[in-house]
Design a protein around this motif. Structure first.
Motif, PDB file in Angstrom:
ATOM      1  N   PHE A  34      48.864  29.222  38.479  1.00 45.78           N
ATOM      2  CA  PHE A  34      47.719  30.107  38.807  1.00 45.78           C
ATOM      3  C   PHE A  34      48.329  31.571  39.115  1.00 45.78           C
ATOM      4  O   PHE A  34      47.619  32.416  38.293  1.00 45.78           O
ATOM      5  CB  PHE A  34      46.924  29.404  39.929  1.00 45.78           C
ATOM      6  N   GLN A  38      47.788  35.190  36.672  1.00 45.80           N
ATOM      7  CA  GLN A  38      47.173  36.349  37.271  1.00 45.80           C
ATOM      8  C   GLN A  38      48.205  37.522  36.929  1.00 45.80           C
ATOM      9  O   GLN A  38      47.691  38.481  36.721  1.00 45.80           O
ATOM     10  CB  GLN A  38      46.856  36.182  38.577  1.00 45.80           C
ATOM     11  N   LYS A  70      44.133  24.372  37.395  1.00 46.48           N
ATOM     12  CA  LYS A  70      43.750  25.667  38.376  1.00 46.48           C
ATOM     13  C   LYS A  70      43.816  27.023  37.359  1.00 46.48           C
ATOM     14  O   LYS A  70      43.079  27.865  36.942  1.00 46.48           O
ATOM     15  CB  LYS A  70      44.343  25.672  39.431  1.00 46.48           C
ATOM     16  N   ASP A  73      41.613  26.948  34.334  1.00 46.37           N
ATOM     17  CA  ASP A  73      40.143  27.265  34.425  1.00 46.37           C
ATOM     18  C   ASP A  73      39.857  28.451  34.842  1.00 46.37           C
ATOM     19  O   ASP A  73      38.847  29.217  34.279  1.00 46.37           O
ATOM     20  CB  ASP A  73      39.538  26.399  35.665  1.00 46.37           C
ATOM     21  N   TRP A  74      40.755  29.291  35.669  1.00 50.61           N
ATOM     22  CA  TRP A  74      40.760  30.848  35.811  1.00 50.61           C
ATOM     23  C   TRP A  74      40.721  31.579  34.723  1.00 50.61           C
ATOM     24  O   TRP A  74      40.008  32.615  34.618  1.00 50.61           O
ATOM     25  CB  TRP A  74      41.552  31.015  37.000  1.00 50.61           C
ATOM     26  N   ASN A  77      37.715  31.639  32.471  1.00 51.37           N
ATOM     27  CA  ASN A  77      36.643  32.338  33.207  1.00 51.37           C
ATOM     28  C   ASN A  77      36.806  33.753  32.954  1.00 51.37           C
ATOM     29  O   ASN A  77      35.762  34.468  32.593  1.00 51.37           O
ATOM     30  CB  ASN A  77      36.592  32.011  34.748  1.00 51.37           C
ATOM     31  N   GLN A  78      38.244  34.325  33.128  1.00 53.59           N
ATOM     32  CA  GLN A  78      38.301  35.789  32.678  1.00 53.59           C
ATOM     33  C   GLN A  78      38.005  36.191  31.306  1.00 53.59           C
ATOM     34  O   GLN A  78      37.690  37.256  30.978  1.00 53.59           O
ATOM     35  CB  GLN A  78      39.777  36.117  33.045  1.00 53.59           C
TER      36      GLN A  78
END
Length: 555
Positions: A34, A38, A70, A73-74, A77-78
């Motif tokens: 995760f 980022q 995780k 999924d993040w 979404n972006q």
């Protein structure tokens, strides 16, 4: 060092790829976390905006690297969240920018895109769109793909098809996203296949009305970067136009047809399954050329025509197809008192599962063929055929005389062909399916055409007429052979032809062929040669084994 890295001809942001590689190389756990995803995303945001190349690279990373749940999924979404404005931006960026398709119309609803992006497994629309366009441009394998149709239309033998030719036609079309729910598909003004799997696939439709009455389909798997494409032959426009376009324009046959639009609609309504256009395409593209049945169309040609080694068997098959007529067997074929096309006696057709077409051959032969195409197949290829002989109440001698007169214009040939002798040989030596008319045709065709054997009727005629019919005066060998056949036809007008019996007479073949291995004829052409010719027809021919003729003045 360049800011970009090229993969399969596509430009990506090197910095983002190297960051992803760094997080997945040289450690036991190769998934991007995760926190790490980022960091990658922040690298893309370092500028004032994420550029088109950076966004494409992020999608590439999402599909080609492993993530923790995780992190994935993040990340998705972006990259998701498609509203009308974002949808237009994606279409402009991908369709216009990356693929250079300036005129392709896209009828895609943002609400439907949002609904499908929530499917599990998740694959985002932008990635699926690229997969669909790639499927249309690069899939050359499917019989009904865009590439296959462009190849047929432009007579392109090159493989793969030049990309610019596919782009030319693709740019004239309209691209649809097929909705998840079947009831929502009424918004698309063209009929679609019955069994679209929108749970596992993003499904795109491509319609090119100036090119062909077809909806091309691209299936892009939601779970991994894999896509296929095929064509779905729409019933728009009308049946006559569809039939003419398929049979004449794309498959290049001159066959005539008698197809009842009401019967087609009845079968579509009663037993939905394969679209009729696909079935018609498959009937000519694969079904009639399939030689697996007990009496296939291929068997028929091999059993009645002497095959020129310079020509393909398919050339002979095409010639007969072009002189035939196609029918659709109706649902109520059993109750029709005067059917337009007969079916084999006492046959039980599985009409719930197959489209059945009848191919009526030229009047000079009593053979008929049924082509069956599975209703649940959409590949434009699957199909089979099986032949049968129409009942004929006339005596055998009358039937054979009709072959001589109507098919070969040889009414005066003295024919010795005892029915009891033929049956005795067929029972004792086989093959069971040989019929007298076919055997006579093959014998005469061999006499007229065998230029391979140095002692044949053809060779004797060519030698006798070498001054007035000189091969050097002909540019095309086929024209020269036609000139010799014309002369042979004249010599046959006063000829005799005998089916040699099991108990061989004095005129048995001088090369010692065994009657258990060959059908044998003795032909005497007195105006050509004092000694006759033997026509030798293998009972069980290998693929390369032809009938042959020898004798005459060389015996």
């Amino acid at each position: 060092m360049s800011y970009y890295r090229h993969i399969n001809g596509v430009r990506y942001a090197r910095q983002l790829l190297e960051a992803a590689e760094q997080f997945t190389t040289g450690r036991g756990e190769s998934q991007i976390s995760f926190e790490e995803i980022q960091e990658i995303y922040k690298l893309a945001e370092d500028g004032r905006r994420i550029t088109d190349v950076e966004r494409r690279t992020l999608f590439y990373i999402a599909e080609n690297f492993s993530f923790t749940d995780k992190a994935l999924d993040w990340f998705r979404n972006q990259l998701s969240g498609v509203d009308n404005g974002e949808l237009e931006a994606i279409l402009t960026r991908v369709v216009r920018g990356e693929y250079g398709l300036k005129r392709l119309t896209c009828q895609i609803d943002a609400t439907e895109v949002q609904r499908q992006e929530k499917q599990t497994p998740t694959r985002l629309f932008e990635s699926a769109l690229r997969g669909a366009l790639d499927a249309f441009l690069y899939n050359n394998l499917e019989q009904l793909s865009l590439a296959a149709f462009v190849s047929r239309r432009e007579l392109i033998e090159e493989s793969p098809i030049p990309k610019n030719r596919l782009e030319y036609y693709l740019d004239q079309g309209t691209l649809f996203l097929i909705p998840l729910n079947p009831e929502d598909r009424q918004t698309i003004p063209y009929d679609l296949p019955d069994n679209l799997d929108t749970d596992l696939f993003w499904v795109f439709g491509l319609h090119i009305p100036t090119f062909f009455p077809a909806m091309f389909i691209a299936n892009v798997l939601r779970s991994q970067p894999f896509q296929t494409s095929s064509g779905y032959l729409s019933r728009q426009p009308d049946l006559e136009t569809l039939s003419r376009t398929i049979i004449r324009q794309f498959l290049d046959f001159q066959t005539t047809w008698e197809l009842d639009a009401a019967e087609v609609e009845r079968q579509l309504a009663t037993m939905p399954g394969q679209n009729f256009g696909n079935a018609l395409f498959a009937a000519f593209n694969g079904g009639i050329f399939n030689g697996e049945s007990s009496f296939s169309f291929r068997d028929f040609i091999r059993g009645e025509v002497w095959q020129d080694p310079d020509l393909e068997l398919s050339d002979y098959m095409t010639h007969y197809i072009n002189t035939g007529k196609l029918y659709l067997i109706p649902l109520d074929y059993k109750t029709q008192s005067n059917p337009s096309f007969p079916v084999p006696p006492d046959s039980e057709l599985s009409i719930d599962y197959f489209w059945y077409f009848g191919l009526k051959m030229p009047q000079k032969t009593n053979a008929r063929f049924l082509i069956n195409v599975p209703r649940n197949s959409n590949d434009g290829q699957s199909g089979w055929n099986d032949g049968f002989i129409l009942p004929d109440e006339r005596s055998l001698q009358v039937q054979l005389q009709a072959v001589l007169e109507n098919e070969f214009s040889l009414p005066n040939v003295e024919l010795i062909f005892p029915e009891e002798e033929f049956e005795a040989q067929r029972i004792q030596f086989g093959p069971d399916w040989t019929n007298p008319q076919a055997l006579l045709r093959l014998a005469l065709n061999s006499i007229l055409n065998d230029y391979v054997e140095s002692r044949s009727v053809f060779s004797a005629t060519a030698k006798k007429h070498n001054t007035d019919v000189d091969p050097i005066n002909f540019d095309d060998p086929q024209e020269y052979r036609a000139a010799i056949r014309f002369l042979i036809q004249k010599y046959l007008q006063t000829a005799s032809l005998e089916l040699l019996p099991i108990e061989l007479p004095d005129n048995n073949p001088v090369d010692g062929e065994r009657i258990e291995d060959y059908w044998q004829f003795y032909a005497h052409l007195p105006a050509l040669a004092f000694v006759g010719f033997w026509v030798i027809i293998p009972r069980w021919p290998d693929d390369e084994q032809l009938p042959y003729v020898y004798g005459g003045e060389y015996a």
